[in-house]
Design an enzyme around this catalytic site. Structure first.
Site, PDB file in Angstrom:
ATOM      1  N   ASP A 484       1.029  -1.183  -0.050  1.00 55.88           N
ATOM      2  CA  ASP A 484       0.341  -0.011   0.089  1.00 55.88           C
ATOM      3  C   ASP A 484       0.785   1.265  -0.087  1.00 55.88           C
ATOM      4  OD1 ASP A 484      -1.750   1.838   1.103  1.00 55.88           O
ATOM      5  OD2 ASP A 484      -2.729   1.060   2.313  1.00 55.88           O
ATOM      6  N   HIS A 485       0.964   2.079  -1.284  1.00 58.39           N
ATOM      7  CA  HIS A 485       1.729   3.236  -1.482  1.00 58.39           C
ATOM      8  C   HIS A 485       1.616   4.571  -0.499  1.00 58.39           C
ATOM      9  CE1 HIS A 485       4.915   4.908  -3.125  1.00 58.39           C
ATOM     10  NE2 HIS A 485       4.889   4.907  -4.123  1.00 58.39           N
ATOM     11  N   ARG A 486       0.287   4.283   0.425  1.00 64.34           N
ATOM     12  CA  ARG A 486       0.627   5.410   1.185  1.00 64.34           C
ATOM     13  C   ARG A 486       1.416   4.634   2.407  1.00 64.34           C
ATOM     14  NH1 ARG A 486      -5.671   3.774   2.241  1.00 64.34           N
ATOM     15  NH2 ARG A 486      -5.367   2.087   2.175  1.00 64.34           N
TER      16      ARG A 486
END
Ligand code: CAO
Length: 518
Positions: A484-486
């Site tokens: 999850d790039h967040r």
């Protein structure tokens, strides 16, 4: 003085209180939410099971709770009179038992419990969903009234005549509908598909939606998920339940009103609920067969869609030279100890997760907090005839290779034959999806939300590698890490997979040693 306690959390003990919705002195009614809890995978509200005046609130925001902990104390209001006498008049309340209808001789498994004791239900409202060999069916309530108890739990096996619950019903209700309700029509579980939810007729936008506001939203987790799935802002939905609680029907009405408004041009089409926009007509299929997707596929499909839509995925790919590890595995096998490459993968992942705690975490629903978990519990995707399930193997870091191997074999077998309990699928913080036994190269696994990363493992291949002035055969294992790039930056992702590759390339690591070998 009546105490209301935290109900069975389905094994998700250790949930955190994220909202306290009542205070001392408040009058509450049955079903009114008291606190909101957040567990590993979902949020849930704890509703009042009796009406009355709150005298003590035992929980504060941030507290960790388990099933049975006291939530509030209250002075209960006198309960409605209930009696079972056959001489009751139409205005009196009578207790009625609800039983599982005829299933055509088969037994079926409870896969959803849609109501709880204290819920007010209407006649024909679904109480539980059953899955038989070939189809699912819902068991509806034969009466409108208030449920005094609900007995089945998810995972239970039931058959015709088993008790589903007891409901307090107005006598007049029974008099009116007696003929159809006392003996529910036989239903063949192998033939009755789940009914579509009733769709309210033509709701107008302003009757179902209000202006955006910061008002407190009362809605169950399932209603919240339903609204989120269709992109409906719950803060705008008018609730028709007790204390303006938003019911599933309210969200359905809002979806329909928004779609109609978009079609008529009174709102921009972009404001219509994403998943409810008019769909393409079915093409002419010619002769064809229709198959009902299993409940597992339908449920996992919703979760995968949510994850795919909500998480900005990045998939970092690499391959590990596992020649030495494979030689070690072969030496074990020659001594009669067979261990799948997956087990070494789990040990290596656990090792690397302990160095990169951000990967061993879950993200809060609003994306504002990351909960770093202490235990390293790894979910393992298992391919079953009914669809994909993910049992969770706990405390992988501290288990031996052989113990893990036995556990994975047993739980995969159980997943394929008997099915898993919710508890066996909860509590994970990282997932491994291994297609190594099947084939194929790198792939792009979808993160098992609210976890933040997943490792895809593919089939190893033997390739020539230039080493010491010669070509040597090497066993290369393709790895695909989606995250999850967040939460995870690209650099962290690259560091994680690099450490994983290093670990797998060195079979002398303590974590790989097989106890009876050394
Ligand atoms: N490369 C080469 N061979 C491999 C391998 C790999 N990466 N991983 C496993 N194998 C071999 C095993 O050693 C075994 O061979 P032998 O019988 O000759 O020893 C064979 O493949 C079968 O393995 P398996 O699949 O039965 O067992 P496993 O421990 O590797 O995996 C399980 C168990 C439950 C993960 C697996 O059976 C499964 O269900 N995989 C599918 C998961 C899935 O569908 N993922 C997709 C999810 S969508 O993102």
């Amino acid at each position: 003085m009546t105490r209301i306690t935290i109900p069975d959390l389905g094994g998700a003990d250790g949930a955190q209180v994220i909202e306290v919705l009542v205070a001392v002195g408040d009058e509450v009614s049955i079903d009114q939410p008291l606190v909101t809890l957040e567990g590993d995978k979902a949020t849930m509200e704890v509703p009042a099971t009796v009406a009355g005046k709150i005298t003590n609130v035992h929980l504060t925001v941030g507290a960790t709770v388990s099933s049975g902990d006291v939530c509030v104390e209250l002075e209960a209001k006198a309960p409605a009179q209930t009696k079972t006498s056959s001489a009751s008049t139409p205005d009196e309340v009578t207790s009625k038992e609800i039983h599982v209808p005829d299933l055509g001789g088969a037994s079926a498994q409870v896969i959803e419990v849609l109501v709880a004791a204290g819920d007010t239900v209407t006649a024909e409202q679904a109480l539980i969903t059953l899955e038989g060999d070939k189809a699912t069916m819902e068991v509806p309530s034969p009466y409108s009234g208030e449920l005094a108890s609900v007995f089945p739990k998810v995972g239970d096996h039931v058959q015709a005549g088993d008790l589903v619950g007891v409901i307090a019903v107005q006598q007049s209700e029974i008099v009116t509908d007696n003929a159809t309700q006392v003996s529910p029509a036989p239903a063949d579980v192998a033939a009755v598909p789940v009914a579509e939810p009733a769709v309210p007729a033509q709701p107008k936008l302003d009757t179902v939606l209000s202006a955006p506001s910061n008002k407190m939203v009362y809605a169950s987790p399932s209603v919240r998920r339903y609204a989120a799935h269709y992109g409906v802002d719950l803060a705008r939905v008018k609730g028709s339940g007790t204390n303006a609680r938003i019911l599933k029907e309210d969200v359905t009405s809002a979806i329909i009103a928004l779609v109609q408004a978009a079609q008529s041009g009174s709102i921009a089409s972009g404001q219509a609920p994403a998943a409810a926009k008019p769909t393409r007509p079915m093409p002419d299929l010619g002769e064809h067969e229709v198959i009902e997707l299993s409940k597992i596929k339908q449920v996992s499909g919703r979760f995968l869609t949510d994850s795919w839509q909500q998480i900005p995925h990045v998939t970092q790919q690499d391959q590990a030279d596992v020649t030495k590890l494979e030689a070690y595995r072969a030496s074990l096998k020659s001594k009669g100890t067979k261990v799948s490459p997956l087990i070494f993968m789990m040990k290596a992942v656990a090792q690397v997760l302990s160095l990169h705690p951000n990967f061993n975490s879950v993200l809060s629903e609003d994306g504002s907090k990351l909960y770093l978990k202490q235990a390293i519990n790894i979910g393992v995707a298992v391919d079953t005839p009914k669809g994909l399930v993910v049992p969770v193997i706990r405390d992988v870091l501290n288990k031996s290779v052989l113990a893990l191997s036995a556990e994975v074999v047993a739980i995969a077998e159980k997943a394929r034959t008997k099915g898993l309990t919710p508890k066996e699928m909860q509590g994970g913080s990282f997932t491994i999806s291994s297609l190594g036994g099947i084939g194929g190269g790198h792939f792009t696994p979808i993160v098992n939300m609210p976890e933040v990363a997943i490792l895809g493992v593919s089939k190893l291949t033997t390739v020539p590698k230039w080493a010491d002035d010669a070509w040597v055969p090497c066993s290369m294992l393709p790895l695909s890490l989606s995250y999850d790039h967040r939460v995870i930056d690209g650099a962290e992702g690259a560091r994680f997979i690099t450490d994983l590759v290093k670990c797998l390339q060195d079979p002398s690591q303590a974590c790989f040693l097989v106890a009876n070998e050394e």
